[in-house]
Enzyme design. Structure first.
Site, PDB file in Angstrom:
ATOM      1  N   ARG A  63       3.237  -2.652   6.906  1.00  0.00           N
ATOM      2  CA  ARG A  63       2.383  -3.794   7.248  1.00  0.00           C
ATOM      3  C   ARG A  63       2.832  -4.333   8.600  1.00  0.00           C
ATOM      4  O   ARG A  63       3.865  -4.974   8.719  1.00  0.00           O
ATOM      5  CB  ARG A  63       2.461  -4.871   6.168  1.00  0.00           C
ATOM      6  CG  ARG A  63       1.885  -4.425   4.834  1.00  0.00           C
ATOM      7  CD  ARG A  63       0.447  -4.014   4.990  1.00  0.00           C
ATOM      8  NE  ARG A  63      -0.221  -3.873   3.703  1.00  0.00           N
ATOM      9  CZ  ARG A  63      -1.467  -3.491   3.584  1.00  0.00           C
ATOM     10  NH1 ARG A  63      -2.177  -3.189   4.656  1.00  0.00           N
ATOM     11  NH2 ARG A  63      -2.016  -3.396   2.399  1.00  0.00           N
ATOM     12  N   GLU A  92     -11.935   1.840  -3.940  1.00  0.00           N
ATOM     13  CA  GLU A  92     -10.594   1.737  -3.350  1.00  0.00           C
ATOM     14  C   GLU A  92      -9.563   2.511  -4.172  1.00  0.00           C
ATOM     15  O   GLU A  92      -8.699   3.173  -3.607  1.00  0.00           O
ATOM     16  CB  GLU A  92     -10.165   0.268  -3.216  1.00  0.00           C
ATOM     17  CG  GLU A  92     -10.826  -0.478  -2.087  1.00  0.00           C
ATOM     18  CD  GLU A  92     -10.314  -0.073  -0.717  1.00  0.00           C
ATOM     19  OE1 GLU A  92      -9.179   0.436  -0.589  1.00  0.00           O
ATOM     20  OE2 GLU A  92     -11.060  -0.267   0.255  1.00  0.00           O
ATOM     21  N   GLU A  96      -7.466   5.432  -2.434  1.00  0.00           N
ATOM     22  CA  GLU A  96      -6.033   5.239  -2.212  1.00  0.00           C
ATOM     23  C   GLU A  96      -5.149   6.025  -3.178  1.00  0.00           C
ATOM     24  O   GLU A  96      -4.051   6.418  -2.815  1.00  0.00           O
ATOM     25  CB  GLU A  96      -5.662   3.753  -2.307  1.00  0.00           C
ATOM     26  CG  GLU A  96      -6.161   2.946  -1.141  1.00  0.00           C
ATOM     27  CD  GLU A  96      -5.626   1.526  -1.127  1.00  0.00           C
ATOM     28  OE1 GLU A  96      -4.764   1.162  -1.958  1.00  0.00           O
ATOM     29  OE2 GLU A  96      -6.084   0.757  -0.247  1.00  0.00           O
ATOM     30  N   PRO A 114      -7.970 -21.439   1.223  1.00  0.00           N
ATOM     31  CA  PRO A 114      -9.310 -22.009   1.229  1.00  0.00           C
ATOM     32  C   PRO A 114      -9.541 -23.092   2.287  1.00  0.00           C
ATOM     33  O   PRO A 114     -10.678 -23.490   2.517  1.00  0.00           O
ATOM     34  CB  PRO A 114      -9.457 -22.587  -0.178  1.00  0.00           C
ATOM     35  CG  PRO A 114      -8.072 -22.810  -0.653  1.00  0.00           C
ATOM     36  CD  PRO A 114      -7.225 -21.767   0.013  1.00  0.00           C
ATOM     37  N   GLU A 139      -7.916   6.605   8.777  1.00  0.00           N
ATOM     38  CA  GLU A 139      -7.045   7.247   9.773  1.00  0.00           C
ATOM     39  C   GLU A 139      -5.782   6.452  10.078  1.00  0.00           C
ATOM     40  O   GLU A 139      -4.774   7.016  10.466  1.00  0.00           O
ATOM     41  CB  GLU A 139      -7.812   7.540  11.058  1.00  0.00           C
ATOM     42  CG  GLU A 139      -8.207   6.304  11.843  1.00  0.00           C
ATOM     43  CD  GLU A 139      -8.953   6.661  13.120  1.00  0.00           C
ATOM     44  OE1 GLU A 139      -8.698   5.982  14.127  1.00  0.00           O
ATOM     45  OE2 GLU A 139      -9.760   7.598  13.102  1.00  0.00           O
ATOM     46  N   GLU A 141      -4.139   4.642   7.789  1.00  0.00           N
ATOM     47  CA  GLU A 141      -3.415   4.395   6.538  1.00  0.00           C
ATOM     48  C   GLU A 141      -2.436   5.518   6.239  1.00  0.00           C
ATOM     49  O   GLU A 141      -2.785   6.698   6.336  1.00  0.00           O
ATOM     50  CB  GLU A 141      -4.388   4.300   5.347  1.00  0.00           C
ATOM     51  CG  GLU A 141      -5.173   3.029   5.278  1.00  0.00           C
ATOM     52  CD  GLU A 141      -6.073   2.989   4.051  1.00  0.00           C
ATOM     53  OE1 GLU A 141      -6.093   1.951   3.382  1.00  0.00           O
ATOM     54  OE2 GLU A 141      -6.778   3.985   3.774  1.00  0.00           O
TER      55      GLU A 141
END
Length: 185
Positions: A63, A92, A96, A114, A139, A141
């Protein structure tokens, strides 16, 4: 307590990743709030995914914003072509993890902030996963799959090893629902 929207102007748009809006609002007591900045994002989905053998599928990926590789649960952004959050979650999961799931249970939705962001994260528990294909990643990931026991996920949660807060929320709700399903409640 609701505010009245008086004006709205887009400052920056790179859909679907980042849209910044400047609003001018009026509170019920007549106070004008200007500017009020809002980030628009599409909704997100995530799931605690359990295989037919009872293993939880975790994902390990880098990340960049925090500069760390994290252990998370599968999830992602809802595409405009997704018919609903469950459809997006099933897509997903297949992309994944390469798995399809017998049952997908909705656990509700949460907002990451929020006060400044418009989107929700729809949370799910997926059970009965069977591998039917290899991962089909974007591409940018690189996702490593980790199969672990439910008890290990509980331990990791208690040890604060999940950094992504939206995933922590989903794991918390999913473990409760999984226990209910396991005990027939």
């Amino acid at each position: 307590m609701d505010w009245k929207l008086l004006e709205s102007e887009y400052i920056y748009r790179v859909e679907p990743w980042l849209t910044l809006r400047r609003d001018k609002c009026e509170t019920p007591n007549g106070t004008i709030v200007d500017p009020y900045f809002v980030l628009e994002y599409p909704d997100w989905v995530n799931a605690v995914a359990v295989t037919e053998e009872g293993k939880v599928i975790l994902v390990k990926q880098y990340r960049h914003a925090i500069g760390r590789t994290l252990i998370e649960i599968p999830g992602g952004v809802m595409d405009k072509t997704d018919t609903d959050p469950e459809f997006a979650m099933r897509r997903e999961l297949l992309e994944e993890t390469g798995h399809v799931f017998d049952k997908v249970y909705s656990l509700g939705a949460v907002s990451h902030n929020p006060s400044t962001s418009t989107n929700l994260t729809h949370m799910f528990l997926a059970v009965g996963g069977k591998k039917v294909q290899e991962q089909q990643l974007d591409e940018n990931e690189e996702i490593e799959l980790l199969l672990t026991d439910v008890e290990e996920v509980e331990r990791m949660l208690k040890e604060n090893r999940f950094v992504q807060s939206l995933h922590v929320s989903c794991i918390f709700y999913a473990l409760q629902r999984y226990r209910q399903l396991s005990t027939g409640q």
